[in-house]
Design a protein around this motif. Structure first.
Motif, PDB file in Angstrom:
ATOM      1  N   GLN A  59       0.832  -1.190   0.000  1.00 25.55           N
ATOM      2  CA  GLN A  59       0.000   0.000   0.000  1.00 25.55           C
ATOM      3  C   GLN A  59       0.870   1.244   0.000  1.00 25.55           C
ATOM      4  O   GLN A  59       2.071   1.173  -0.107  1.00 25.55           O
ATOM      5  CB  GLN A  59      -0.867   0.001   1.250  1.00 25.55           C
ATOM      6  CG  GLN A  59      -0.036  -0.004   2.522  1.00 25.55           C
ATOM      7  CD  GLN A  59      -0.663  -0.877   3.583  1.00 25.55           C
ATOM      8  OE1 GLN A  59      -1.871  -1.019   3.660  1.00 25.55           O
ATOM      9  NE2 GLN A  59       0.151  -1.497   4.404  1.00 25.55           N
ATOM     10  N   ASN A  60       0.187   2.356   0.194  1.00 26.48           N
ATOM     11  CA  ASN A  60       0.814   3.671   0.170  1.00 26.48           C
ATOM     12  C   ASN A  60       1.329   4.085   1.531  1.00 26.48           C
ATOM     13  O   ASN A  60       1.710   5.228   1.720  1.00 26.48           O
ATOM     14  CB  ASN A  60      -0.251   4.676  -0.323  1.00 26.48           C
ATOM     15  CG  ASN A  60       0.300   6.038  -0.526  1.00 26.48           C
ATOM     16  OD1 ASN A  60       1.389   6.203  -1.058  1.00 26.48           O
ATOM     17  ND2 ASN A  60      -0.439   7.045  -0.065  1.00 26.48           N
ATOM     18  N   LEU A  61       1.363   3.160   2.488  1.00 27.65           N
ATOM     19  CA  LEU A  61       1.697   3.500   3.856  1.00 27.65           C
ATOM     20  C   LEU A  61       2.970   2.793   4.297  1.00 27.65           C
ATOM     21  O   LEU A  61       3.367   1.778   3.726  1.00 27.65           O
ATOM     22  CB  LEU A  61       0.540   3.085   4.786  1.00 27.65           C
ATOM     23  CG  LEU A  61      -0.821   3.695   4.469  1.00 27.65           C
ATOM     24  CD1 LEU A  61      -1.907   3.010   5.285  1.00 27.65           C
ATOM     25  CD2 LEU A  61      -0.818   5.187   4.745  1.00 27.65           C
ATOM     26  N   SER A  62       3.581   3.320   5.347  1.00 26.06           N
ATOM     27  CA  SER A  62       4.739   2.686   5.966  1.00 26.06           C
ATOM     28  C   SER A  62       4.624   2.830   7.474  1.00 26.06           C
ATOM     29  O   SER A  62       3.820   3.628   7.977  1.00 26.06           O
ATOM     30  CB  SER A  62       6.041   3.322   5.475  1.00 26.06           C
ATOM     31  OG  SER A  62       6.087   4.691   5.840  1.00 26.06           O
ATOM     32  N   ALA A  63       5.379   2.034   8.199  1.00 27.28           N
ATOM     33  CA  ALA A  63       5.345   2.098   9.658  1.00 27.28           C
ATOM     34  C   ALA A  63       6.762   2.082  10.196  1.00 27.28           C
ATOM     35  O   ALA A  63       7.681   1.570   9.557  1.00 27.28           O
ATOM     36  CB  ALA A  63       4.542   0.938  10.224  1.00 27.28           C
ATOM     37  N   SER A  64       6.905   2.653  11.389  1.00 26.88           N
ATOM     38  CA  SER A  64       8.203   2.634  12.060  1.00 26.88           C
ATOM     39  C   SER A  64       8.001   2.468  13.551  1.00 26.88           C
ATOM     40  O   SER A  64       6.944   2.820  14.093  1.00 26.88           O
ATOM     41  CB  SER A  64       8.984   3.927  11.769  1.00 26.88           C
ATOM     42  OG  SER A  64       8.284   5.057  12.259  1.00 26.88           O
ATOM     43  N   ARG A  65       9.017   1.935  14.200  1.00 28.31           N
ATOM     44  CA  ARG A  65       8.973   1.748  15.652  1.00 28.31           C
ATOM     45  C   ARG A  65      10.307   2.251  16.209  1.00 28.31           C
ATOM     46  O   ARG A  65      11.245   1.474  16.400  1.00 28.31           O
ATOM     47  CB  ARG A  65       8.755   0.289  16.020  1.00 28.31           C
ATOM     48  CG  ARG A  65       8.584   0.055  17.515  1.00 28.31           C
ATOM     49  CD  ARG A  65       8.128  -1.365  17.786  1.00 28.31           C
ATOM     50  NE  ARG A  65       8.047  -1.651  19.211  1.00 28.31           N
ATOM     51  CZ  ARG A  65       7.560  -2.789  19.702  1.00 28.31           C
ATOM     52  NH1 ARG A  65       7.118  -3.741  18.881  1.00 28.31           N
ATOM     53  NH2 ARG A  65       7.510  -2.963  21.013  1.00 28.31           N
ATOM     54  N   PRO A  66      10.374   3.543  16.474  1.00 28.55           N
ATOM     55  CA  PRO A  66      11.630   4.125  16.930  1.00 28.55           C
ATOM     56  C   PRO A  66      11.953   3.840  18.395  1.00 28.55           C
ATOM     57  O   PRO A  66      13.123   3.873  18.790  1.00 28.55           O
ATOM     58  CB  PRO A  66      11.426   5.630  16.704  1.00 28.55           C
ATOM     59  CG  PRO A  66       9.942   5.804  16.774  1.00 28.55           C
ATOM     60  CD  PRO A  66       9.346   4.549  16.222  1.00 28.55           C
ATOM     61  N   GLN A  67      10.925   3.560  19.184  1.00 27.61           N
ATOM     62  CA  GLN A  67      11.108   3.230  20.595  1.00 27.61           C
ATOM     63  C   GLN A  67      10.264   2.004  20.937  1.00 27.61           C
ATOM     64  O   GLN A  67       9.349   1.643  20.193  1.00 27.61           O
ATOM     65  CB  GLN A  67      10.703   4.409  21.479  1.00 27.61           C
ATOM     66  CG  GLN A  67      11.492   5.681  21.233  1.00 27.61           C
ATOM     67  CD  GLN A  67      11.048   6.804  22.157  1.00 27.61           C
ATOM     68  OE1 GLN A  67      10.806   6.591  23.339  1.00 27.61           O
ATOM     69  NE2 GLN A  67      10.955   8.006  21.606  1.00 27.61           N
ATOM     70  N   ASP A  68      10.551   1.396  22.066  1.00 23.41           N
ATOM     71  CA  ASP A  68       9.887   0.136  22.435  1.00 23.41           C
ATOM     72  C   ASP A  68       8.378   0.256  22.453  1.00 23.41           C
ATOM     73  O   ASP A  68       7.680  -0.664  22.049  1.00 23.41           O
ATOM     74  CB  ASP A  68      10.389  -0.304  23.819  1.00 23.41           C
ATOM     75  CG  ASP A  68       9.768  -1.621  24.254  1.00 23.41           C
ATOM     76  OD1 ASP A  68       9.332  -1.724  25.412  1.00 23.41           O
ATOM     77  OD2 ASP A  68       9.729  -2.554  23.422  1.00 23.41           O
ATOM     78  N   ARG A  69       7.861   1.391  22.917  1.00 28.28           N
ATOM     79  CA  ARG A  69       6.420   1.524  23.091  1.00 28.28           C
ATOM     80  C   ARG A  69       5.817   2.597  22.189  1.00 28.28           C
ATOM     81  O   ARG A  69       4.772   3.165  22.494  1.00 28.28           O
ATOM     82  CB  ARG A  69       6.108   1.816  24.565  1.00 28.28           C
ATOM     83  CG  ARG A  69       6.375   0.628  25.473  1.00 28.28           C
ATOM     84  CD  ARG A  69       6.322   1.001  26.932  1.00 28.28           C
ATOM     85  NE  ARG A  69       7.488   1.783  27.342  1.00 28.28           N
ATOM     86  CZ  ARG A  69       7.644   2.287  28.560  1.00 28.28           C
ATOM     87  NH1 ARG A  69       6.703   2.124  29.464  1.00 28.28           N
ATOM     88  NH2 ARG A  69       8.726   2.958  28.865  1.00 28.28           N
ATOM     89  N   GLN A  70       6.480   2.869  21.072  1.00 30.19           N
ATOM     90  CA  GLN A  70       5.996   3.869  20.128  1.00 30.19           C
ATOM     91  C   GLN A  70       5.922   3.277  18.737  1.00 30.19           C
ATOM     92  O   GLN A  70       6.877   2.653  18.251  1.00 30.19           O
ATOM     93  CB  GLN A  70       6.923   5.087  20.129  1.00 30.19           C
ATOM     94  CG  GLN A  70       6.448   6.224  19.243  1.00 30.19           C
ATOM     95  CD  GLN A  70       7.444   7.371  19.195  1.00 30.19           C
ATOM     96  OE1 GLN A  70       8.663   7.162  19.291  1.00 30.19           O
ATOM     97  NE2 GLN A  70       6.953   8.586  19.049  1.00 30.19           N
ATOM     98  N   PHE A  71       4.793   3.490  18.080  1.00 28.97           N
ATOM     99  CA  PHE A  71       4.566   2.937  16.750  1.00 28.97           C
ATOM    100  C   PHE A  71       3.986   4.052  15.894  1.00 28.97           C
ATOM    101  O   PHE A  71       3.030   4.715  16.308  1.00 28.97           O
ATOM    102  CB  PHE A  71       3.589   1.756  16.842  1.00 28.97           C
ATOM    103  CG  PHE A  71       3.703   0.732  15.748  1.00 28.97           C
ATOM    104  CD1 PHE A  71       2.648  -0.138  15.500  1.00 28.97           C
ATOM    105  CD2 PHE A  71       4.846   0.596  14.984  1.00 28.97           C
ATOM    106  CE1 PHE A  71       2.738  -1.117  14.519  1.00 28.97           C
ATOM    107  CE2 PHE A  71       4.948  -0.373  14.006  1.00 28.97           C
ATOM    108  CZ  PHE A  71       3.888  -1.228  13.774  1.00 28.97           C
ATOM    109  N   ILE A  72       4.565   4.277  14.724  1.00 30.78           N
ATOM    110  CA  ILE A  72       4.164   5.398  13.882  1.00 30.78           C
ATOM    111  C   ILE A  72       3.745   4.885  12.512  1.00 30.78           C
ATOM    112  O   ILE A  72       4.414   4.027  11.927  1.00 30.78           O
ATOM    113  CB  ILE A  72       5.316   6.403  13.742  1.00 30.78           C
ATOM    114  CG1 ILE A  72       5.647   7.003  15.115  1.00 30.78           C
ATOM    115  CG2 ILE A  72       4.956   7.515  12.758  1.00 30.78           C
ATOM    116  CD1 ILE A  72       6.871   7.886  15.133  1.00 30.78           C
ATOM    117  N   LEU A  73       2.643   5.406  12.024  1.00 33.57           N
ATOM    118  CA  LEU A  73       2.156   5.086  10.685  1.00 33.57           C
ATOM    119  C   LEU A  73       2.335   6.328   9.820  1.00 33.57           C
ATOM    120  O   LEU A  73       1.922   7.419  10.210  1.00 33.57           O
ATOM    121  CB  LEU A  73       0.682   4.683  10.733  1.00 33.57           C
ATOM    122  CG  LEU A  73       0.046   4.254   9.414  1.00 33.57           C
ATOM    123  CD1 LEU A  73       0.641   2.921   8.951  1.00 33.57           C
ATOM    124  CD2 LEU A  73      -1.466   4.121   9.568  1.00 33.57           C
ATOM    125  N   SER A  74       2.923   6.166   8.647  1.00 35.80           N
ATOM    126  CA  SER A  74       3.260   7.314   7.807  1.00 35.80           C
ATOM    127  C   SER A  74       2.884   7.091   6.354  1.00 35.80           C
ATOM    128  O   SER A  74       2.698   5.951   5.910  1.00 35.80           O
ATOM    129  CB  SER A  74       4.765   7.597   7.885  1.00 35.80           C
ATOM    130  OG  SER A  74       5.194   7.805   9.203  1.00 35.80           O
TER     131      SER A  74
END
Lengths: 111, 111
Positions: free
Chosen positions: B62-77
């Protein structure tokens, strides 16, 4: 392909009128079946996990049961505050433990 | 007790604009984290999951990506939003191989 089908799509009950929601599933190997409640505009709220055929779990007016092909969510003497969408999901032994969801049953309980 | 937060709660973005949705979990360590999308009339669809920092698996191209820069943080971009990206985005967490608990969700409208 793993599939989950929920019926009915929508259900309207009078307060105190008991009924059941159905969740039928086709999976390669069931690890667990999950029931969630979702209110409009909110995230799903966990209700139950069932792991093996014959298992039953209860919470207030809700009772969930599991067979080898389907699960039922029984609602006894519902109240208007039980109105919500009820979601069923399955988790399999193969691959990562993702949940495969059905499209839900919208329950409306009228006073 | 564990708490999961998502922000923003609602978002209206033009087609072609970037996106960043954030999810954080409190009260647990090393959780599995998930991003789901719920479209009107459809079941929840798993987009990404993560078992640890920097470890992301995609379920649907899809047109989306995800990242997990810290243990308890999840980002959708996303770099450029499409109309079809509109929907209700839900973040969830689970202890290792166990029930998934959902956040309050973000309603995204792409115009």
């Amino acid at each position: 392909e793993d599939q989950v089908t929920q019926s009915p799509e929508a259900l309207r009950l009078q307060e105190g009128e008991s009924s059941s929601l159905n969740c039928s599933y086709t999976v390669s190997g069931l690890r667990g079946l999950f029931w969630y409640r979702q209110d409009p505009g909110k995230g799903p709220e966990f209700l139950f996990t069932l792991y093996s055929a014959g298992e039953e779990k209860e919470k207030e007016r809700l009772k969930a049961t599991l067979t080898k092909k389907e699960s039922f969510l029984h609602i006894t003497a519902p109240k208007p505050e039980d109105s919500a969408t009820y979601l069923c999901a399955v988790q399999t032994h193969t691959g990562f433990q993702k949940l495969v969801f059905g499209t839900g049953t919208r329950l409306l309980v009228s006073p | 007790s564990q708490t999961i937060h998502q922000w923003p709660a609602t978002l209206v973005q033009p087609v072609g604009s970037p996106l960043s949705l954030e999810c954080t979990v409190e009260g647990t360590s090393n959780p599995n984290l998930y991003w789901y999308r719920q479209a009107a009339g459809r079941g929840l669809q798993l987009l990404f999951y993560s078992v640890g920092i920097g470890q992301i698996s995609s379920e649907v191209p899809q047109n989306l990506s995800a990242s997990r820069p810290q243990d308890r943080q999840f980002i959708l971009s996303s770099k450029k939003l499409l109309l079809s990206d509109s929907g209700f985005y839900l973040c969830a967490w689970s202890p290792q191989r166990d029930t998934q608990y959902f956040g309050p969700g973000t309603r995204l409208t792409v115009l």
